[in-house]
Design a protein around this motif. Structure first.
Motif, PDB file in Angstrom:
ATOM      1  N   THR A   1       0.828  -1.200   0.000  1.00 48.83           N
ATOM      2  CA  THR A   1       0.000   0.000   0.000  1.00 48.83           C
ATOM      3  C   THR A   1       0.860   1.246   0.000  1.00 48.83           C
ATOM      4  OG1 THR A   1      -1.706  -1.174   1.219  1.00 48.83           O
ATOM      5  CG2 THR A   1      -1.822   1.224   1.251  1.00 48.83           C
ATOM      6  N   PHE A   2       1.953   1.221   0.761  1.00 47.13           N
ATOM      7  CA  PHE A   2       2.877   2.354   0.793  1.00 47.13           C
ATOM      8  C   PHE A   2       3.459   2.620  -0.590  1.00 47.13           C
ATOM      9  CE2 PHE A   2       7.396   3.576   1.181  1.00 47.13           C
ATOM     10  CZ  PHE A   2       7.202   4.891   1.596  1.00 47.13           C
ATOM     11  N   LEU A   3       3.806   1.558  -1.304  1.00 43.33           N
ATOM     12  CA  LEU A   3       4.340   1.714  -2.650  1.00 43.33           C
ATOM     13  C   LEU A   3       3.318   2.390  -3.549  1.00 43.33           C
ATOM     14  CD1 LEU A   3       6.541   0.884  -4.867  1.00 43.33           C
ATOM     15  CD2 LEU A   3       4.934  -0.930  -5.392  1.00 43.33           C
ATOM     16  N   LEU A   4       2.088   1.914  -3.484  1.00 43.37           N
ATOM     17  CA  LEU A   4       1.052   2.472  -4.353  1.00 43.37           C
ATOM     18  C   LEU A   4       0.810   3.943  -4.041  1.00 43.37           C
ATOM     19  CD1 LEU A   4      -1.457  -0.510  -4.339  1.00 43.37           C
ATOM     20  CD2 LEU A   4       0.170   0.109  -6.109  1.00 43.37           C
ATOM     21  N   LEU A   5       0.900   4.317  -2.762  1.00 41.00           N
ATOM     22  CA  LEU A   5       0.741   5.719  -2.412  1.00 41.00           C
ATOM     23  C   LEU A   5       1.858   6.569  -3.003  1.00 41.00           C
ATOM     24  CD1 LEU A   5      -0.357   5.421   1.339  1.00 41.00           C
ATOM     25  CD2 LEU A   5      -1.738   6.270  -0.571  1.00 41.00           C
ATOM     26  N   MET A   6       3.073   6.042  -2.947  1.00 40.66           N
ATOM     27  CA  MET A   6       4.205   6.784  -3.515  1.00 40.66           C
ATOM     28  C   MET A   6       4.046   6.952  -5.014  1.00 40.66           C
ATOM     29  SD  MET A   6       7.682   5.621  -1.616  1.00 40.66           S
ATOM     30  CE  MET A   6       7.679   4.029  -2.379  1.00 40.66           C
ATOM     31  N   LEU A   7       3.605   5.874  -5.675  1.00 43.48           N
ATOM     32  CA  LEU A   7       3.546   5.901  -7.125  1.00 43.48           C
ATOM     33  C   LEU A   7       2.292   6.570  -7.648  1.00 43.48           C
ATOM     34  CD1 LEU A   7       4.964   2.351  -7.853  1.00 43.48           C
ATOM     35  CD2 LEU A   7       6.137   4.554  -7.920  1.00 43.48           C
ATOM     36  N   SER A   8       1.375   6.923  -6.754  1.00 46.07           N
ATOM     37  CA  SER A   8       0.198   7.658  -7.187  1.00 46.07           C
ATOM     38  C   SER A   8       0.474   9.155  -7.269  1.00 46.07           C
ATOM     39  CB  SER A   8      -0.957   7.409  -6.210  1.00 46.07           C
ATOM     40  OG  SER A   8      -0.652   7.958  -4.938  1.00 46.07           O
ATOM     41  N   MET A   9       1.669   9.567  -6.872  1.00 50.23           N
ATOM     42  CA  MET A   9       2.052  10.968  -6.969  1.00 50.23           C
ATOM     43  C   MET A   9       2.084  11.384  -8.434  1.00 50.23           C
ATOM     44  SD  MET A   9       5.182  10.826  -4.231  1.00 50.23           S
ATOM     45  CE  MET A   9       5.640  12.519  -4.523  1.00 50.23           C
TER      46      MET A   9
ATOM     47  N   THR B   1      10.311   2.205 -11.028  1.00 42.31           N
ATOM     48  CA  THR B   1       9.317   2.791 -11.917  1.00 42.31           C
ATOM     49  C   THR B   1      10.015   3.199 -13.209  1.00 42.31           C
ATOM     50  OG1 THR B   1       8.047   3.659 -10.063  1.00 42.31           O
ATOM     51  CG2 THR B   1       7.640   4.652 -12.208  1.00 42.31           C
ATOM     52  N   PHE B   2       9.396   2.889 -14.336  1.00 35.13           N
ATOM     53  CA  PHE B   2       9.949   3.295 -15.629  1.00 35.13           C
ATOM     54  C   PHE B   2       8.840   3.922 -16.453  1.00 35.13           C
ATOM     55  CE2 PHE B   2      10.955   2.519 -20.121  1.00 35.13           C
ATOM     56  CZ  PHE B   2      12.186   3.150 -20.186  1.00 35.13           C
ATOM     57  N   SER B   3       9.106   5.117 -16.988  1.00 39.04           N
ATOM     58  CA  SER B   3       8.097   5.839 -17.753  1.00 39.04           C
ATOM     59  C   SER B   3       8.704   6.356 -19.053  1.00 39.04           C
ATOM     60  CB  SER B   3       7.557   7.013 -16.930  1.00 39.04           C
ATOM     61  OG  SER B   3       6.544   7.685 -17.633  1.00 39.04           O
ATOM     62  N   SER B   4       7.921   6.277 -20.120  1.00 40.60           N
ATOM     63  CA  SER B   4       8.390   6.745 -21.427  1.00 40.60           C
ATOM     64  C   SER B   4       7.207   7.227 -22.260  1.00 40.60           C
ATOM     65  CB  SER B   4       9.118   5.617 -22.164  1.00 40.60           C
ATOM     66  OG  SER B   4       8.233   4.539 -22.416  1.00 40.60           O
ATOM     67  N   PRO B   5       7.451   8.143 -23.193  1.00 43.10           N
ATOM     68  CA  PRO B   5       6.376   8.592 -24.085  1.00 43.10           C
ATOM     69  C   PRO B   5       5.837   7.414 -24.894  1.00 43.10           C
ATOM     70  CG  PRO B   5       8.308  10.017 -24.259  1.00 43.10           C
ATOM     71  CD  PRO B   5       8.718   8.816 -23.478  1.00 43.10           C
ATOM     72  N   THR B   6       4.564   7.445 -25.204  1.00 41.48           N
ATOM     73  CA  THR B   6       3.957   6.321 -25.916  1.00 41.48           C
ATOM     74  C   THR B   6       4.470   6.174 -27.340  1.00 41.48           C
ATOM     75  OG1 THR B   6       2.086   7.777 -26.433  1.00 41.48           O
ATOM     76  CG2 THR B   6       1.844   6.278 -24.548  1.00 41.48           C
TER      77      THR B   6
ATOM     78  N   ASP C   1       3.408  -5.679 -10.024  1.00 44.83           N
ATOM     79  CA  ASP C   1       3.854  -5.590 -11.413  1.00 44.83           C
ATOM     80  C   ASP C   1       2.694  -5.008 -12.223  1.00 44.83           C
ATOM     81  OD1 ASP C   1       4.708  -5.918 -14.007  1.00 44.83           O
ATOM     82  OD2 ASP C   1       4.936  -8.088 -13.910  1.00 44.83           O
ATOM     83  N   LYS C   2       2.818  -3.737 -12.613  1.00 45.28           N
ATOM     84  CA  LYS C   2       1.693  -3.091 -13.282  1.00 45.28           C
ATOM     85  C   LYS C   2       2.189  -2.035 -14.255  1.00 45.28           C
ATOM     86  CE  LYS C   2      -2.579  -0.520 -12.354  1.00 45.28           C
ATOM     87  NZ  LYS C   2      -3.443   0.090 -11.298  1.00 45.28           N
ATOM     88  N   CYS C   3       1.546  -1.944 -15.410  1.00 45.80           N
ATOM     89  CA  CYS C   3       1.809  -0.895 -16.393  1.00 45.80           C
ATOM     90  C   CYS C   3       0.503  -0.186 -16.718  1.00 45.80           C
ATOM     91  CB  CYS C   3       2.410  -1.470 -17.670  1.00 45.80           C
ATOM     92  SG  CYS C   3       4.084  -2.140 -17.470  1.00 45.80           S
ATOM     93  N   ALA C   4       0.560   1.125 -16.907  1.00 42.69           N
ATOM     94  CA  ALA C   4      -0.621   1.914 -17.247  1.00 42.69           C
ATOM     95  C   ALA C   4      -0.211   3.071 -18.147  1.00 42.69           C
ATOM     96  CB  ALA C   4      -1.295   2.428 -15.984  1.00 42.69           C
ATOM     97  N   THR C   5      -1.160   3.546 -18.968  1.00 45.43           N
ATOM     98  CA  THR C   5      -0.905   4.644 -19.897  1.00 45.43           C
ATOM     99  C   THR C   5      -1.812   5.815 -19.557  1.00 45.43           C
ATOM    100  OG1 THR C   5      -0.299   3.099 -21.642  1.00 45.43           O
ATOM    101  CG2 THR C   5      -0.850   5.334 -22.320  1.00 45.43           C
ATOM    102  N   ALA C   6      -1.212   7.014 -19.486  1.00 40.00           N
ATOM    103  CA  ALA C   6      -1.974   8.238 -19.223  1.00 40.00           C
ATOM    104  C   ALA C   6      -1.179   9.428 -19.731  1.00 40.00           C
ATOM    105  CB  ALA C   6      -2.263   8.381 -17.738  1.00 40.00           C
ATOM    106  N   ASP C   7      -1.887  10.391 -20.319  1.00 39.91           N
ATOM    107  CA  ASP C   7      -1.263  11.627 -20.801  1.00 39.91           C
ATOM    108  C   ASP C   7      -0.076  11.353 -21.718  1.00 39.91           C
ATOM    109  OD1 ASP C   7      -3.081  13.124 -19.296  1.00 39.91           O
ATOM    110  OD2 ASP C   7      -1.786  13.002 -17.521  1.00 39.91           O
ATOM    111  N   GLU C   8      -0.254  10.394 -22.642  1.00 36.48           N
ATOM    112  CA  GLU C   8       0.760  10.047 -23.646  1.00 36.48           C
ATOM    113  C   GLU C   8       2.055   9.545 -23.022  1.00 36.48           C
ATOM    114  OE1 GLU C   8       1.197  13.372 -26.276  1.00 36.48           O
ATOM    115  OE2 GLU C   8      -0.729  12.993 -27.244  1.00 36.48           O
TER     116      GLU C   8
END
Length: 654
Positions: A5-13, A186-191, A209-216
């Protein structure tokens, strides 16, 4: 559940797609953490990672191009003095040949926490103690050491690395040589930049283990808890092959000005074709006029295809020198290599291929990943996974792999760094995987003879070492590299209890690699045996025995890799005085591996009315690699080897 839960809170920033990122708020260091004396899940650990956090993101720079940044935070609990060196962190930052595209580090911070006088003290890393400098032509180095570290300290550091190389993101490691309580990335890149994400040794071990797409932007998040240490063990080619980690490769992209995406994913046929036409690999092979005279001369010497091929191999091996480099691609045209008589391993082996073709023998390249470079991932063709090229011929229906870098190798034998299981044979429209096997074993025969000297405890000693197959090659290579005197000194140190040992060599000066090299060592050992209460105790194997267990771990998560099939035979002969009788002899034993995979034979026998005792130990391992499922059987065999090599022969005066 609270940790996840702590991880998810951090990554929801808010995850902004720009060049700046803020570290999440991590839990404060607590007194109970500082008071801990050991890691409960591994009491042998000298330290453990309390938290390892990473964040990688690809972003557009001010010029419209793409870069990548990495943000790291690590917190470590120090338990023993042996872990103090972990307070020093060294970073290597890549720069290309132009010295324009350079990785940089910024925002380096560090802290040391100690429990003193019933309170927590904090020592900050001084920015002036962060040292930056040149390491070599390809890397700069940044290092720092956290202050006032002692047993019980908690240390933490963070920094950001910026890189102009977004096409090949850095791997993320969940596992190290000390345990880790939690590791998250966490790894993020443009679509418009699509990355292939490969997991190694992570199956069934990820807590999140989760991937999601938002704001390109596409963002992936991973968490692993309670990761055990991966300790370096004997007989493993590359420990990194078995480390829990994530690997990233750019698979497809589309940028301004492009009408459709560029797909970088290729299948094996496309991979083969690409390397065959590459001007720095397959494109180098062809008729080279500089070779004409040499090729013509070689053709006149032999008419049999096999003998001609061996003659060409011997010519290149004898007349060209390896510069020590292992590259997949060449850096120089083959005519320059031919002229300068030196080159990288790939350059010399491509020269061999070209010369073989020029005398009328079909030869082709085989690309491999050397042992220290790591395994090939066959599911996805990636040029980065290969780093070396061998030569291949098929003569009279027999595949032969060749490498000319070692002047001590015979036809058909490869250096140890090439013994990697398989390679990719490149032939137009007929490329295939080719097994890499050796027709030779690595064998050593050690003969020892001891007679009692004039003084008590003194043994007149004569020991000979004879190499077979790859062991003979290793002897020759070391002899030629160190020189006669330094090589002799190595044996004097190895047999240090023999006073003023005389070391002699036989068969090393011969250019014929079929001649067996032999090392003979003679001298007196003033403390060759022990005397206790009138009894004499003789070691069954006084030198070169396996007296310490090479497989101490109860379990093993990766194969045992001996490089070659191996065989060791030690014979030890004692001639004892007439006035002594044998009181106790070790018992003989014979232990075999399942499916005839090898054996250990040990025996002790008396001759000439008890005046001569001969101990024989034979270890035979018929396979180069033994799987994880065979580990316990191998371990059991070595239980017996260590026990027998540590046993004693007991004598007593009549």
């Amino acid at each position: 559940m609270k940790k996840i839960t702590f991880l998810l809170l951090m990554l929801s920033m808010a995850f902004t797609a720009n060049a700046q990122q803020e570290l999440p708020k991590f839990p404060d260091v607590k007194v109970e953490d500082l008071k801990k004396k050991e890691y409960v899940k591994d009491s042998s650990a000298e330290a453990y990672i309390m938290m390892n956090y990473g964040n990688g993101w690809v972003y557009k720079n001010s010029e419209g191009g793409y870069e990548i940044a990495y943000q790291y935070f690590t917190r470590i609990k120090v338990l023993k003095k042996s872990a103090f060196e972990r307070a020093t962190k060294t970073l290597f930052l890549y720069k290309d040949d132009t010295q324009q595209n350079i990785e940089t580090v910024e925002n380096v911070k560090g802290r040391t926490y100690n429990f003193i006088n019933d309170g927590i003290t904090i020592e900050e890393l001084d920015p002036k103690d962060v040292f930056k400098g040149k390491y070599d032509k390809s890397y700069d180095k940044v290092s720092f050491t956290l202050p006032k570290v002692k047993e019980g300290s908690i240390i933490e550091y963070s920094y950001v690395v910026r890189s102009p190389y977004p096409f090949k993101p850095k791997d993320w490691y969940f596992q190290y040589n000390i345990p880790c309580e939690r590791s998250e990335y966490t790894f993020s890149s443009p679509t418009n930049l699509a990355y292939r994400i490969l997991m190694q040794a992570c199956e069934g071990k990820l807590s999140f283990d989760k991937c999601a797409t938002a704001d390109e932007y596409r963002t992936c998040q991973w968490l692993m808890l309670n990761v055990p240490a991966l300790n370096r063990e004997k007989y493993v080619a590359n420990l990194d092959d078995y480390t829990r980690k994530i690997h990233f490769e750019l698979a497809e992209y589309i940028v301004d000005g492009m009408s459709k995406p560029k797909n970088l994913s290729i299948d094996w046929p496309a991979f083969d074709k690409q390397l065959l036409i590459d001007e720095d690999l397959g494109g180098r092979i062809g008729k080279i006029s500089a070779f004409d005279a040499t090729a013509q001369s070689l053709k006149t010497q032999k008419t049999d295809t096999l003998e001609l091929a061996k003659e060409v191999y011997k010519y290149v091996q004898s007349n060209f020198t390896w510069d020590g480099n292992k590259y997949l691609f060449t850096k120089n045209p083959l005519k320059e290599v031919f002229k300068n008589k030196t080159g990288s391993g790939t350059e010399l082996n491509l020269l061999l291929i070209s010369l073989l073709r020029q005398v009328g023998i079909e030869a082709n390249p085989v690309v491999i990943s050397t042992r220290e470079h790591g395994r090939i991932w066959k599911d996805y063709p990636m040029i980065s996974r290969f780093n070396y090229t061998l030569a291949h011929v098929n003569i009279k229906g027999k595949d032969v792999l060749l490498d000319v870098t070692d002047k001590n190798l015979r036809w058909g034998l490869l250096p140890s760094f090439c013994m990697v299981g398989e390679g990719r044979l490149l032939i137009s429209n007929k490329s295939q995987w080719l097994p890499i096997r050796t027709p030779e074993k690595s064998g050593e025969m050690i003969n020892m003879e001891f007679t009692f000297g004039e003084k008590e405890s003194e043994l007149e000693s004569q020991i000979t070492y004879a190499g077979v197959g790859y062991q003979a090659i290793d002897y020759r290579t070391e002899y030629n590299t160190l020189g006669k005197e330094k090589f002799a000194e190595k044996f004097r140190k190895k047999l240090s209890t023999i006073d003023k040992a005389l070391v002699e060599f036989e068969g090393f000066s011969s250019t014929d690699t079929d001649v067996q090299p032999v090392i003979a060592v003679t001298g007196k050992n003033p403390e060759g045996y022990s005397v206790v209460n009138g009894k004499i105790y003789l070691k069954t194997i006084p030198y070169d025995g396996t007296t310490e267990h090479p497989f101490v771990s109860a379990e093993r998560a990766f194969p045992i890799d001996f490089t070659y099939p191996t065989e060791e035979t030690i014979t030890c002969k004692y001639t004892i005085p007439d006035n002594y009788a044998v009181v106790e002899l070790p018992k003989a034993i014979r232990v075999t591996l399942p499916e005839d995979g090898g054996r250990f034979n040990f025996s002790v026998a008396q001759y000439q009315g008890g005046k001569v005792i001969i101990v024989t130990s034979q270890i035979q391992l018929k396979k180069s690699i033994y799987g994880v499922d065979e580990y316990q059987a191998i371990r059991t065999v070595y239980d017996h080897i260590v026990a027998k090599h540590n046993e004693m022969i007991v004598l007593q005066k009549k």
